[in-house]
Design an enzyme around this catalytic site. Structure first.
Site, PDB file in Angstrom:
ATOM      1  N   LYS A  14       0.798  -1.232   0.000  1.00  0.00           N
ATOM      2  CA  LYS A  14       0.000   0.000   0.000  1.00  0.00           C
ATOM      3  C   LYS A  14       0.833   1.287   0.000  1.00  0.00           C
ATOM      4  O   LYS A  14       0.379   2.321   0.472  1.00  0.00           O
ATOM      5  CB  LYS A  14      -0.997   0.042   1.176  1.00  0.00           C
ATOM      6  CG  LYS A  14      -1.837  -1.186   1.390  1.00  0.00           C
ATOM      7  CD  LYS A  14      -2.474  -1.773   0.179  1.00  0.00           C
ATOM      8  CE  LYS A  14      -3.568  -0.971  -0.439  1.00  0.00           C
ATOM      9  NZ  LYS A  14      -4.112  -1.664  -1.634  1.00  0.00           N
ATOM     10  N   ARG A  97       6.098   5.196   2.065  1.00  0.00           N
ATOM     11  CA  ARG A  97       5.141   6.307   2.028  1.00  0.00           C
ATOM     12  C   ARG A  97       4.922   6.747   3.462  1.00  0.00           C
ATOM     13  O   ARG A  97       5.191   5.958   4.392  1.00  0.00           O
ATOM     14  CB  ARG A  97       3.867   5.702   1.439  1.00  0.00           C
ATOM     15  CG  ARG A  97       2.722   6.592   1.180  1.00  0.00           C
ATOM     16  CD  ARG A  97       1.553   5.711   0.723  1.00  0.00           C
ATOM     17  NE  ARG A  97       0.461   6.526   0.264  1.00  0.00           N
ATOM     18  CZ  ARG A  97      -0.748   6.045   0.018  1.00  0.00           C
ATOM     19  NH1 ARG A  97      -1.006   4.754   0.160  1.00  0.00           N
ATOM     20  NH2 ARG A  97      -1.698   6.837  -0.383  1.00  0.00           N
ATOM     21  N   SER A 105      -4.466   3.242   4.388  1.00  0.00           N
ATOM     22  CA  SER A 105      -4.716   2.552   3.119  1.00  0.00           C
ATOM     23  C   SER A 105      -4.796   1.037   3.346  1.00  0.00           C
ATOM     24  O   SER A 105      -5.667   0.350   2.803  1.00  0.00           O
ATOM     25  CB  SER A 105      -3.603   2.897   2.124  1.00  0.00           C
ATOM     26  OG  SER A 105      -3.727   2.145   0.961  1.00  0.00           O
TER      27      SER A 105
HETATM   28  N1  LIG Z   1       2.113   7.470  -7.915  1.00  0.00           N
HETATM   29  C1  LIG Z   1       1.027   6.816  -7.536  1.00  0.00           C
HETATM   30  N2  LIG Z   1       0.102   6.478  -8.441  1.00  0.00           N
HETATM   31  C2  LIG Z   1      -0.996   5.799  -8.075  1.00  0.00           C
HETATM   32  N3  LIG Z   1      -1.245   5.396  -6.806  1.00  0.00           N
HETATM   33  C3  LIG Z   1      -0.352   5.707  -5.876  1.00  0.00           C
HETATM   34  C4  LIG Z   1       0.813   6.411  -6.174  1.00  0.00           C
HETATM   35  N4  LIG Z   1       1.505   6.556  -5.032  1.00  0.00           N
HETATM   36  C5  LIG Z   1       0.797   5.988  -4.066  1.00  0.00           C
HETATM   37  N5  LIG Z   1      -0.322   5.475  -4.562  1.00  0.00           N
HETATM   38  C6  LIG Z   1      -1.297   4.806  -3.706  1.00  0.00           C
HETATM   39  O1  LIG Z   1      -0.734   3.549  -3.336  1.00  0.00           O
HETATM   40  C7  LIG Z   1      -1.775   2.749  -2.804  1.00  0.00           C
HETATM   41  C8  LIG Z   1      -1.679   1.362  -3.423  1.00  0.00           C
HETATM   42  O2  LIG Z   1      -0.411   0.866  -3.092  1.00  0.00           O
HETATM   43  P1  LIG Z   1       0.134  -0.485  -3.697  1.00  0.00           P
HETATM   44  O3  LIG Z   1       0.037  -0.441  -5.165  1.00  0.00           O
HETATM   45  O4  LIG Z   1       1.490  -0.697  -3.115  1.00  0.00           O
HETATM   46  O5  LIG Z   1      -0.909  -1.532  -3.133  1.00  0.00           O
HETATM   47  S1  LIG Z   1      -0.711  -3.100  -3.004  1.00  0.00           S
HETATM   48  O6  LIG Z   1       0.050  -3.355  -1.773  1.00  0.00           O
HETATM   49  O7  LIG Z   1      -0.062  -3.607  -4.200  1.00  0.00           O
HETATM   50  O8  LIG Z   1      -2.109  -3.611  -2.872  1.00  0.00           O
HETATM   51  C9  LIG Z   1      -3.085   3.475  -3.065  1.00  0.00           C
HETATM   52  O9  LIG Z   1      -3.359   4.189  -1.881  1.00  0.00           O
HETATM   53  P2  LIG Z   1      -4.811   4.543  -1.339  1.00  0.00           P
HETATM   54  O10 LIG Z   1      -5.562   5.173  -2.485  1.00  0.00           O
HETATM   55  O11 LIG Z   1      -4.539   5.497  -0.217  1.00  0.00           O
HETATM   56  O12 LIG Z   1      -5.401   3.243  -0.880  1.00  0.00           O
HETATM   57  C10 LIG Z   1      -2.680   4.421  -4.189  1.00  0.00           C
HETATM   58  O13 LIG Z   1      -3.530   5.541  -4.244  1.00  0.00           O
END
Ligand SMILES: Nc1ncnc2c1ncn2[C@@H]1O[C@H](COP(=O)(O)OS(=O)(=O)O)[C@@H](OP(=O)(O)O)[C@H]1O
Length: 203
Positions: A14, A97, A105
């Site tokens: 996340k 993050r 998240s």
């Molecule tokens: N650059 C960028 N672009 C798009 N999304 C971004 C980015 N950076 C962080 N996030 C936020 O990262 C959250 C998802 O993280 P992950 O992809 O690591 O999730 S997972 O662990 O693979 O399920 C998810 O967070 P939340 O929306 O707060 O749930 C994404 O919004």
């Protein structure tokens, strides 16, 4: 041909691991599994062996490399040693993050996740889980919080890999700024041609 990964995006869950992988696979020389993460080095798949692992990985052409993202790797204590015994030169990408935002998240993900019907997040509000109301302190045994205490997990990885083999990406900066800034650093770390530069993005 299918080749084993040159680098792993190990987490943090996340923190933006999907975005990092999606951007990196815009590079013509970087391939990654197209669907779900392989998760090979966690317990559920590891015993199935390397032949099975290879079937999860993408085909590459000469000159291309493959990467694999499994956001659970970072927080799984058994994984660093397994990765080192598989390939001690493996390059590791870690995106982090703001720990509190990551934890929220993580909580929201579990609350909505259909395959974990008994998880604690389904029963309690974020505040009920995150804080111990008798002491007013944060609840440090909550898994979602522990996954945000990055040093717990990072020091485990450092027992098995030199620091220079782990690139830490600042996920907050990555989300806020032109992605080309961080991606250029990642390309250099992976040893691929600089393609995903700032000029390639409308930001
Ligand atoms: N650059 C960028 N672009 C798009 N999304 C971004 C980015 N950076 C962080 N996030 C936020 O990262 C959250 C998802 O993280 P992950 O992809 O690591 O999730 S997972 O662990 O693979 O399920 C998810 O967070 P939340 O929306 O707060 O749930 C994404 O919004």
């Amino acid at each position: 041909k299918r080749v084993f990964p040159h680098a792993l995006i190990i987490g943090a869950r996340k923190a933006g691991t999907s975005a990092l992988q999606d951007f990196l696979t815009l590079h013509p020389d970087i391939m990654a599994p197209s669907s779900e993460p392989a998760w090979f080095f966690t317990d559920s798949k590891y015993t199935r062996g390397l032949g099975y692992y290879r079937t999860l990985l993408p085909s590459v052409k000469d000159g291309q490399i493959s990467i694999e993202k499994s956001a659970e790797y970072f927080h799984s204590p058994q994984v660093p040693e397994r990765v080192r015994s598989f390939n001690s030169s493996m390059k590791l990408l870690l995106i982090v993050r703001d720990p509190y935002v990551r934890m929220v998240s993580d909580y929201m993900f579990m609350k909505r996740y259909p395959y974990a019907s008994k998880c604690i997040e389904k029963k309690f509000t974020f505040e009920e889980i995150a804080y111990d109301e008798t002491t007013g302190q944060v609840n440090t045994v909550y898994g979602g919080l522990k996954r945000s205490i990055y040093y717990i997990w990072f020091k485990e990885w450092l027992r098995f890999f030199p620091r220079k083999q782990i690139l830490v990406v600042d996920g907050d900066e990555f989300a806020k700024k032109n992605p080309g800034i961080e991606l250029t650093v990642v390309e250099k770390f992976l040893g691929v041609q600089p393609v995903l530069t700032e000029e390639q993005f409308f930001f």
